[in-house]
Motif scaffolding. Structure first.
Motif, PDB file in Angstrom:
ATOM      1  N   ASN A  98      30.696  14.529 -24.334  1.00 46.96           N
ATOM      2  CA  ASN A  98      32.088  14.361 -23.932  1.00 46.96           C
ATOM      3  C   ASN A  98      32.979  15.069 -24.950  1.00 46.96           C
ATOM      4  O   ASN A  98      33.091  14.625 -26.099  1.00 46.96           O
ATOM      5  CB  ASN A  98      32.408  12.864 -23.861  1.00 46.96           C
ATOM      6  CG  ASN A  98      33.748  12.589 -23.219  1.00 46.96           C
ATOM      7  OD1 ASN A  98      34.559  13.487 -23.008  1.00 46.96           O
ATOM      8  ND2 ASN A  98      34.005  11.324 -22.924  1.00 46.96           N
ATOM      9  N   LEU A  99      33.604  16.168 -24.542  1.00 51.21           N
ATOM     10  CA  LEU A  99      34.470  16.938 -25.440  1.00 51.21           C
ATOM     11  C   LEU A  99      35.930  16.595 -25.165  1.00 51.21           C
ATOM     12  O   LEU A  99      36.449  16.852 -24.078  1.00 51.21           O
ATOM     13  CB  LEU A  99      34.242  18.437 -25.235  1.00 51.21           C
ATOM     14  CG  LEU A  99      32.830  18.962 -25.498  1.00 51.21           C
ATOM     15  CD1 LEU A  99      32.740  20.451 -25.149  1.00 51.21           C
ATOM     16  CD2 LEU A  99      32.415  18.725 -26.957  1.00 51.21           C
ATOM     17  N   LEU A 100      36.585  15.996 -26.149  1.00 51.70           N
ATOM     18  CA  LEU A 100      38.011  15.696 -26.024  1.00 51.70           C
ATOM     19  C   LEU A 100      38.785  16.967 -26.386  1.00 51.70           C
ATOM     20  O   LEU A 100      39.249  17.135 -27.511  1.00 51.70           O
ATOM     21  CB  LEU A 100      38.409  14.543 -26.944  1.00 51.70           C
ATOM     22  CG  LEU A 100      38.162  13.140 -26.390  1.00 51.70           C
ATOM     23  CD1 LEU A 100      36.667  12.845 -26.302  1.00 51.70           C
ATOM     24  CD2 LEU A 100      38.841  12.086 -27.257  1.00 51.70           C
ATOM     25  N   MET A 146      25.116  16.928 -19.051  1.00 54.12           N
ATOM     26  CA  MET A 146      26.492  17.088 -18.580  1.00 54.12           C
ATOM     27  C   MET A 146      27.427  17.356 -19.747  1.00 54.12           C
ATOM     28  O   MET A 146      27.290  16.743 -20.806  1.00 54.12           O
ATOM     29  CB  MET A 146      26.963  15.826 -17.848  1.00 54.12           C
ATOM     30  CG  MET A 146      28.441  15.862 -17.431  1.00 54.12           C
ATOM     31  SD  MET A 146      29.095  14.232 -17.014  1.00 54.12           S
ATOM     32  CE  MET A 146      28.173  13.894 -15.521  1.00 54.12           C
ATOM     33  N   ILE A 147      28.371  18.255 -19.535  1.00 55.54           N
ATOM     34  CA  ILE A 147      29.486  18.418 -20.461  1.00 55.54           C
ATOM     35  C   ILE A 147      30.734  17.924 -19.751  1.00 55.54           C
ATOM     36  O   ILE A 147      31.083  18.401 -18.670  1.00 55.54           O
ATOM     37  CB  ILE A 147      29.645  19.874 -20.917  1.00 55.54           C
ATOM     38  CG1 ILE A 147      28.456  20.265 -21.796  1.00 55.54           C
ATOM     39  CG2 ILE A 147      30.947  20.048 -21.691  1.00 55.54           C
ATOM     40  CD1 ILE A 147      28.482  21.678 -22.308  1.00 55.54           C
ATOM     41  N   GLN A 148      31.369  16.939 -20.368  1.00 56.75           N
ATOM     42  CA  GLN A 148      32.557  16.322 -19.789  1.00 56.75           C
ATOM     43  C   GLN A 148      33.775  16.771 -20.590  1.00 56.75           C
ATOM     44  O   GLN A 148      33.814  16.601 -21.801  1.00 56.75           O
ATOM     45  CB  GLN A 148      32.408  14.804 -19.830  1.00 56.75           C
ATOM     46  CG  GLN A 148      33.549  14.042 -19.204  1.00 56.75           C
ATOM     47  CD  GLN A 148      33.242  12.547 -19.122  1.00 56.75           C
ATOM     48  OE1 GLN A 148      32.087  12.138 -19.155  1.00 56.75           O
ATOM     49  NE2 GLN A 148      34.263  11.740 -19.007  1.00 56.75           N
ATOM     50  N   TYR A 351      19.305   0.350 -21.015  1.00 55.48           N
ATOM     51  CA  TYR A 351      20.471   0.057 -21.860  1.00 55.48           C
ATOM     52  C   TYR A 351      21.673  -0.319 -21.001  1.00 55.48           C
ATOM     53  O   TYR A 351      21.872   0.221 -19.910  1.00 55.48           O
ATOM     54  CB  TYR A 351      20.842   1.280 -22.701  1.00 55.48           C
ATOM     55  CG  TYR A 351      19.726   1.799 -23.567  1.00 55.48           C
ATOM     56  CD1 TYR A 351      19.155   0.997 -24.561  1.00 55.48           C
ATOM     57  CD2 TYR A 351      19.229   3.082 -23.391  1.00 55.48           C
ATOM     58  CE1 TYR A 351      18.126   1.472 -25.352  1.00 55.48           C
ATOM     59  CE2 TYR A 351      18.197   3.569 -24.184  1.00 55.48           C
ATOM     60  CZ  TYR A 351      17.645   2.754 -25.161  1.00 55.48           C
ATOM     61  OH  TYR A 351      16.622   3.229 -25.936  1.00 55.48           O
ATOM     62  N   PHE A 352      22.497  -1.237 -21.501  1.00 59.97           N
ATOM     63  CA  PHE A 352      23.769  -1.523 -20.851  1.00 59.97           C
ATOM     64  C   PHE A 352      24.650  -0.274 -20.860  1.00 59.97           C
ATOM     65  O   PHE A 352      25.422  -0.027 -19.941  1.00 59.97           O
ATOM     66  CB  PHE A 352      24.505  -2.664 -21.565  1.00 59.97           C
ATOM     67  CG  PHE A 352      23.943  -4.018 -21.271  1.00 59.97           C
ATOM     68  CD1 PHE A 352      24.042  -4.576 -20.007  1.00 59.97           C
ATOM     69  CD2 PHE A 352      23.308  -4.743 -22.264  1.00 59.97           C
ATOM     70  CE1 PHE A 352      23.531  -5.832 -19.729  1.00 59.97           C
ATOM     71  CE2 PHE A 352      22.782  -6.004 -22.004  1.00 59.97           C
ATOM     72  CZ  PHE A 352      22.893  -6.541 -20.736  1.00 59.97           C
ATOM     73  N   CYS A 353      24.553   0.487 -21.938  1.00 63.25           N
ATOM     74  CA  CYS A 353      25.320   1.714 -22.113  1.00 63.25           C
ATOM     75  C   CYS A 353      24.530   2.597 -23.065  1.00 63.25           C
ATOM     76  O   CYS A 353      23.962   2.092 -24.031  1.00 63.25           O
ATOM     77  CB  CYS A 353      26.702   1.394 -22.685  1.00 63.25           C
ATOM     78  SG  CYS A 353      27.645   2.849 -23.193  1.00 63.25           S
ATOM     79  N   ASP A 354      24.473   3.908 -22.781  1.00 63.74           N
ATOM     80  CA  ASP A 354      23.700   4.779 -23.677  1.00 63.74           C
ATOM     81  C   ASP A 354      24.585   5.549 -24.649  1.00 63.74           C
ATOM     82  O   ASP A 354      24.163   6.512 -25.277  1.00 63.74           O
ATOM     83  CB  ASP A 354      22.826   5.747 -22.867  1.00 63.74           C
ATOM     84  CG  ASP A 354      23.631   6.745 -22.055  1.00 63.74           C
ATOM     85  OD1 ASP A 354      24.881   6.699 -22.085  1.00 63.74           O
ATOM     86  OD2 ASP A 354      23.010   7.593 -21.372  1.00 63.74           O
ATOM     87  N   GLY A 355      25.844   5.121 -24.796  1.00 62.15           N
ATOM     88  CA  GLY A 355      26.720   5.725 -25.789  1.00 62.15           C
ATOM     89  C   GLY A 355      26.143   5.542 -27.183  1.00 62.15           C
ATOM     90  O   GLY A 355      25.761   4.439 -27.570  1.00 62.15           O
ATOM     91  N   GLY A 356      26.072   6.626 -27.946  1.00 55.79           N
ATOM     92  CA  GLY A 356      25.488   6.554 -29.286  1.00 55.79           C
ATOM     93  C   GLY A 356      23.982   6.657 -29.277  1.00 55.79           C
ATOM     94  O   GLY A 356      23.344   6.560 -30.326  1.00 55.79           O
ATOM     95  N   ILE A 357      23.392   6.858 -28.085  1.00 55.50           N
ATOM     96  CA  ILE A 357      21.938   7.014 -27.942  1.00 55.50           C
ATOM     97  C   ILE A 357      21.640   8.335 -27.229  1.00 55.50           C
ATOM     98  O   ILE A 357      20.970   9.209 -27.770  1.00 55.50           O
ATOM     99  CB  ILE A 357      21.326   5.834 -27.164  1.00 55.50           C
ATOM    100  CG1 ILE A 357      21.654   4.505 -27.860  1.00 55.50           C
ATOM    101  CG2 ILE A 357      19.803   6.006 -27.039  1.00 55.50           C
ATOM    102  CD1 ILE A 357      21.340   3.272 -27.033  1.00 55.50           C
ATOM    103  N   GLU A 358      22.189   8.478 -26.012  1.00 61.95           N
ATOM    104  CA  GLU A 358      22.020   9.707 -25.251  1.00 61.95           C
ATOM    105  C   GLU A 358      23.353  10.244 -24.744  1.00 61.95           C
ATOM    106  O   GLU A 358      23.396  11.111 -23.874  1.00 61.95           O
ATOM    107  CB  GLU A 358      21.071   9.464 -24.065  1.00 61.95           C
ATOM    108  CG  GLU A 358      19.658   9.093 -24.495  1.00 61.95           C
ATOM    109  CD  GLU A 358      18.763   8.740 -23.320  1.00 61.95           C
ATOM    110  OE1 GLU A 358      19.243   8.769 -22.170  1.00 61.95           O
ATOM    111  OE2 GLU A 358      17.573   8.456 -23.548  1.00 61.95           O
ATOM    112  N   SER A 359      24.439   9.736 -25.302  1.00 63.40           N
ATOM    113  CA  SER A 359      25.772  10.179 -24.907  1.00 63.40           C
ATOM    114  C   SER A 359      26.705  10.072 -26.118  1.00 63.40           C
ATOM    115  O   SER A 359      26.682   9.048 -26.824  1.00 63.40           O
ATOM    116  CB  SER A 359      26.292   9.305 -23.750  1.00 63.40           C
ATOM    117  OG  SER A 359      27.630   9.620 -23.449  1.00 63.40           O
TER     118      SER A 359
END
Length: 467
Positions: A98-100, A146-148, A351-359
């Protein structure tokens, strides 16, 4: 020993992943590990009903051999059912980067957790940060799914979107990466018309780009929740831009933030989905209605109302198909598409969320976070894309270990025997912003389980194909 029986015995624990749902003549076999569902005829229903009740290994063997002798085609069906599960292996791919690219925004949304899109530092990402981001993550992961492009408002930095796509194309041609990622742009469309026209040209050049638009509904709600920063209403501008992009097959999706203001005005999630699909003619766009993340009592829904609204569209559709309501509104094709989009096409996750793992999210300065919601909070900063690769890799691995301890579903007793263990999700960042901790909430578990079961059974009743 035949292959099917061998698989059942060696993977005996897989039997615990299978669940039978039955109601009004419909039977569904649900595989919680793969999120595959199968509509069963009477013969298969009786077979699995008996198989899942047998605990003794020798009895299982006798029963399976006897049934395969009676129905030889059962062997291949069981081999397919008990195949290896790739999702249980740790992925070497980055699911999402995810690119801000823009920490600037022209809108002043009432519920914005990002300080009106700036995260406290109004700025644009530069090409060097993109280059460093790709080099850093591709030295650690095999590929990027994906690139967001996120913000703020990413359309304010259109040149960087094009730069990123061209750079990716170079990496693919040089075989540094094997497959081009998906490209997703998240926009509020609160930008001048000339920017949207430039974006449309980009869509022509790169039709693989998908656009998700954040819009909260009709003018009477959009203008309250998502005005421009100067206080002027945004609806006409946003919908004008939206209508312009329809000729380019966009948007791919609409994301609605559902608030107490919607509820108080009597606007339900089903009304919003109908508004975008019917009144605005976005029949092919996905519409996601998500509860607001806010502590403001004028915006946040009471928890009991929030849970009810999360499933309001599902309930209304089920009632419509069963002719319980006096206004049947949904046909079977609409229903099947809904079940496929919300249940059957989901990829299983532990995972409930993969942020910090695969995102991961990267801000305009190259700082890395597990989630865009946490950008600017120093205690959640993992590292920077300009750092030494070995140091960055160590930081990411250390963070992932901590993250898994919190988001791995198998660590929670409520999840271990649940048939939705590999389906449902929970947002740790939203929990942190609302409650000050990242512990998952289980308050809607029972209604979610019931709704998924009802959706699958109704789907099975209305289709003769495997679900």
């Amino acid at each position: 020993m035949n292959k099917a029986l061998d698989l059942i015995i060696t993977k005996r624990e897989r039997l615990q992943d299978l669940f039978l749902f039955q109601k009004n003549g419909a039977t569904v076999l649900w595989d919680k590990s793969t999120l595959n569902a199968y509509s069963l005829d009477k013969k298969h229903m009786e077979f699995f009903d008996k198989l899942l009740k047998i605990e003794n290994q020798e009895e299982i063997k006798k029963f399976v051999i006897k049934e395969i002798n009676k129905s030889p085609e059962l062997e291949n069906e069981l081999i397919e059912l008990f195949r290896d599960l790739n999702f249980k292996k740790e992925s070497k791919n980055l699911r999402r980067l995810n690119l801000l690219i823009s920490q600037k925004c022209l809108l002043g949304c009432l519920y914005c957790y990002a300080k009106k899109g700036t995260y406290g530092h109004p700025s644009f990402m530069k090409p060097l940060i993109v280059k460093n981001s790709l080099e850093s993550f591709l030295s650690i992961f095999d590929n990027i799914g994906m690139i967001q492009f996120f913000g703020g408002e990413p359309l304010l930095n259109l040149e960087l979107i094009e730069y990123t796509i061209k750079l990716i194309q170079e990496l693919v041609s040089e075989k540094i990466i094997q497959k081009k990622p998906d490209f997703l742009v998240e926009s509020g469309l609160g930008v001048p018309e000339e920017i949207v026209k430039k974006f449309a040209k980009l869509l022509q050049d790169y039709p693989e780009i998908r656009l998700t638009v954040s819009c909260d509904g009709p003018s009477e709600i959009q203008n309250i929740l998502r005005p421009f920063k100067n206080g002027k209403p945004s609806y006409n501008s946003v919908i004008g831009n939206l209508n312009y992009l329809k000729k380019y097959g966009q948007p791919h999706a609409i994301e609605v933030t559902y608030t107490k203001i919607h509820f108080d005005k009597g606007i339900l999630p089903s009304d919003l989905i109908n508004y975008f699909k019917e009144e605005l003619g976005l029949k092919d766009s996905l519409v996601f209605v998500i509860p607001v993340i806010s502590k403001d009592p004028s915006l946040a829904l009471p928890r009991n109302v929030e849970i009810e609204m999360l499933h309001e569209y599902d309930v209304k559709m089920l009632k419509s198909l069963k002719n319980i309501t006096s206004y049947p509104r949904y046909n079977i094709d609409e229903f099947k598409e809904h079940v496929e989009n919300t249940v059957l096409n989901y990829a299983p996750t532990k995972y409930f969320c993969d942020g910090g793992i695969e995102s991961y999210a990267v801000d305009t300065f190259g700082d890395i976070y597990s989630c865009h919601m946490l950008v600017g909070m120093e205690k959640f900063r993992i590292g920077n894309v300009g750092e030494n690769i070995e140091k960055l890799k160590m930081n990411l691995e250390t963070f992932a270990i901590k993250q898994k301890a919190m988001v791995e579903k198998a660590r929670y007793d409520k999840c271990k025997n649940c048939y939705l263990e590999n389906y449902c999700s929970s947002c740790p960042s939203a929990n942190y912003l609302q409650r000050g901790n990242m512990v998952p909430s289980f308050s809607d578990c029972e209604i979610r389980k019931q709704i998924v079961k009802e959706l699958l059974l109704e789907y099975a009743k209305n289709t003769s194909q495997e679900v």
